[in-house]
Motif scaffolding. Structure first.
Motif, PDB file in Angstrom:
ATOM      1  N   ALA A 100      -2.928   9.592   6.660  1.00 43.94           N
ATOM      2  CA  ALA A 100      -2.697  10.846   5.946  1.00 43.94           C
ATOM      3  C   ALA A 100      -3.477  11.985   6.590  1.00 43.94           C
ATOM      4  N   ASN A 101      -4.720  11.707   6.952  1.00 50.89           N
ATOM      5  CA  ASN A 101      -5.542  12.735   7.585  1.00 50.89           C
ATOM      6  C   ASN A 101      -4.989  13.139   8.946  1.00 50.89           C
TER       7      ASN A 101
ATOM      8  N   LYS B 280      -5.500   0.075   2.773  1.00 55.42           N
ATOM      9  CA  LYS B 280      -5.951   1.289   2.086  1.00 55.42           C
ATOM     10  C   LYS B 280      -6.645   2.231   3.060  1.00 55.42           C
ATOM     11  N   GLU B 281      -7.512   1.679   3.884  1.00 57.12           N
ATOM     12  CA  GLU B 281      -8.198   2.487   4.891  1.00 57.12           C
ATOM     13  C   GLU B 281      -7.193   3.102   5.860  1.00 57.12           C
TER      14      GLU B 281
ATOM     15  N   VAL C 177      -0.054  14.193   1.417  1.00 54.45           N
ATOM     16  CA  VAL C 177      -0.768  15.408   1.797  1.00 54.45           C
ATOM     17  C   VAL C 177       0.264  16.469   2.185  1.00 54.45           C
TER      18      VAL C 177
ATOM     19  N   GLN D 267       0.846  -1.191   0.000  1.00 58.69           N
ATOM     20  CA  GLN D 267       0.000   0.000   0.000  1.00 58.69           C
ATOM     21  C   GLN D 267       0.883   1.243   0.000  1.00 58.69           C
TER      22      GLN D 267
ATOM     23  N   GLU E  75      -0.773   7.901   1.197  1.00 60.94           N
ATOM     24  CA  GLU E  75      -1.457   9.021   0.574  1.00 60.94           C
ATOM     25  C   GLU E  75      -0.672  10.288   0.904  1.00 60.94           C
TER      26      GLU E  75
ATOM     27  N   SER F 215      -7.831  -4.036   1.653  1.00 60.12           N
ATOM     28  CA  SER F 215      -8.739  -2.931   1.926  1.00 60.12           C
ATOM     29  C   SER F 215      -8.439  -2.298   3.276  1.00 60.12           C
TER      30      SER F 215
ATOM     31  N   ALA G 281      -3.991   3.815   5.309  1.00 59.40           N
ATOM     32  CA  ALA G 281      -3.206   4.865   4.656  1.00 59.40           C
ATOM     33  C   ALA G 281      -3.975   6.177   4.604  1.00 59.40           C
ATOM     34  N   SER G 282      -5.254   6.086   4.336  1.00 61.35           N
ATOM     35  CA  SER G 282      -6.078   7.284   4.272  1.00 61.35           C
ATOM     36  C   SER G 282      -6.212   7.942   5.638  1.00 61.35           C
ATOM     37  N   PHE G 283      -6.454   7.143   6.649  1.00 64.33           N
ATOM     38  CA  PHE G 283      -6.617   7.679   8.003  1.00 64.33           C
ATOM     39  C   PHE G 283      -5.311   8.283   8.505  1.00 64.33           C
TER      40      PHE G 283
END
Length: 272
Positions: A256-257, A249-250, A218, A213, A216, A246, A252-254
């Motif tokens: 990044a935020n 992926k979840e 930012v 993965q 992300e 999955s 990596a997004s969290f």
């Protein structure tokens, strides 16, 4: 309803360039991030009797995280001094956990009954809880452990057999080195090992195949807590659907935020 538990370290991260302190700590962050993702969470740890401890405890109560099994001891709460360089957190020193290190947790029978209520237990190398791993594992709950970035092979050999989800910070390793490292340390069926690598792709291994993965990207404000947020999001998603890809992926997004927030999860106050 799923509930999760963090056991171990709570600290204040004092940003010396801002004269501002934020709550943190690997185990505590796990509990907070889980709550922020809508999952009921709890934390077991030891608070000191200083203003830093008082503040951390007040934040956890405000966030409605169950701290009913926490301990209190006389002395300094866990505390680290940090600064930022281009958004990356840089540690300047700490009291090595303060009362958490000086008063190692001992589980009571009531604690053990309580722990069995949770879907997963998370702790880590900085939590001063490695002496509890055999006891926790005997309770039959999945156990997650963060080896962070300064683990030794002796640490891995000592603890990996108790652990279901093992996380490593491996930004110092190449792809090839990471593959070899996590595959060689895989010990049992059902175990998942994940190596996060900063701005490079995360690599996971389940004993059968590797998974990848990319992070992300930012405009980073603060990387503090990014690894802990990745761990939390991965575990929560995986426990629900059992899909590694999955879940990564979840995660990596969290993560990044979380880099858009000062401190591990905010709640900074000025200190003297």
């Amino acid at each position: 309803m799923m509930k999760v538990l963090g056991i171990g370290d709570n600290v204040v991260d004092k940003y010396v360039h801002l004269k501002t302190m934020y709550p943190g700590g690997n185990a505590l962050n796990f509990s907070v991030f889980a709550q922020k993702k809508g999952v009921e969470s709890a934390f077991i740890g030891t608070f000191g009797n200083d203003k830093e401890a008082e503040y951390v405890e007040s934040v956890l109560k405000e966030l409605q995280i169950d701290i009913s099994r926490c301990r209190h001891a006389t002395g300094e709460n866990g505390c680290a001094r940090v600064t930022l360089e281009n958004g990356d957190r840089v540690f300047l020193g700490s009291n090595d956990g303060g009362v958490t290190r000086e008063n190692l947790l001992k589980l009571t029978e009531e604690d053990k009954v309580y722990i069995k209520e949770f879907a997963v237990i998370h702790t880590g190398l900085y939590s001063h809880t490695v002496h509890l791993l055999p006891e926790i594992k005997e309770l039959g709950r999945p156990l997650s452990f963060d080896f962070s970035d300064d683990f030794t092979q002796a640490d891995i050999d000592s603890y990996i057999s108790y652990i279901d989800f093992a996380f490593f910070s491996c930004s110092h390793m190449s792809d090839e080195e990471t593959h070899t490292f996590i595959k060689s340390n895989f010990k049992k069926k059902g175990q998942i090992l994940l190596a996060t690598r900063g701005s490079e792709r995360t690599i996971a291994y389940d004993g059968t195949q590797f998974y990848y993965q990319n992070p992300e990207y930012v405009e980073v404000k603060d990387t503090m807590g990014a690894g802990d947020s990745f761990i939390t999001a991965f575990l929560l998603h995986y426990l629900k659907d059992g899909n590694i890809m999955s879940s990564m992926k979840e995660a990596a997004s969290f993560a990044a935020n979380s880099c858009l927030v000062e401190g591990s999860f905010g709640y900074g106050i000025v200190y003297e």
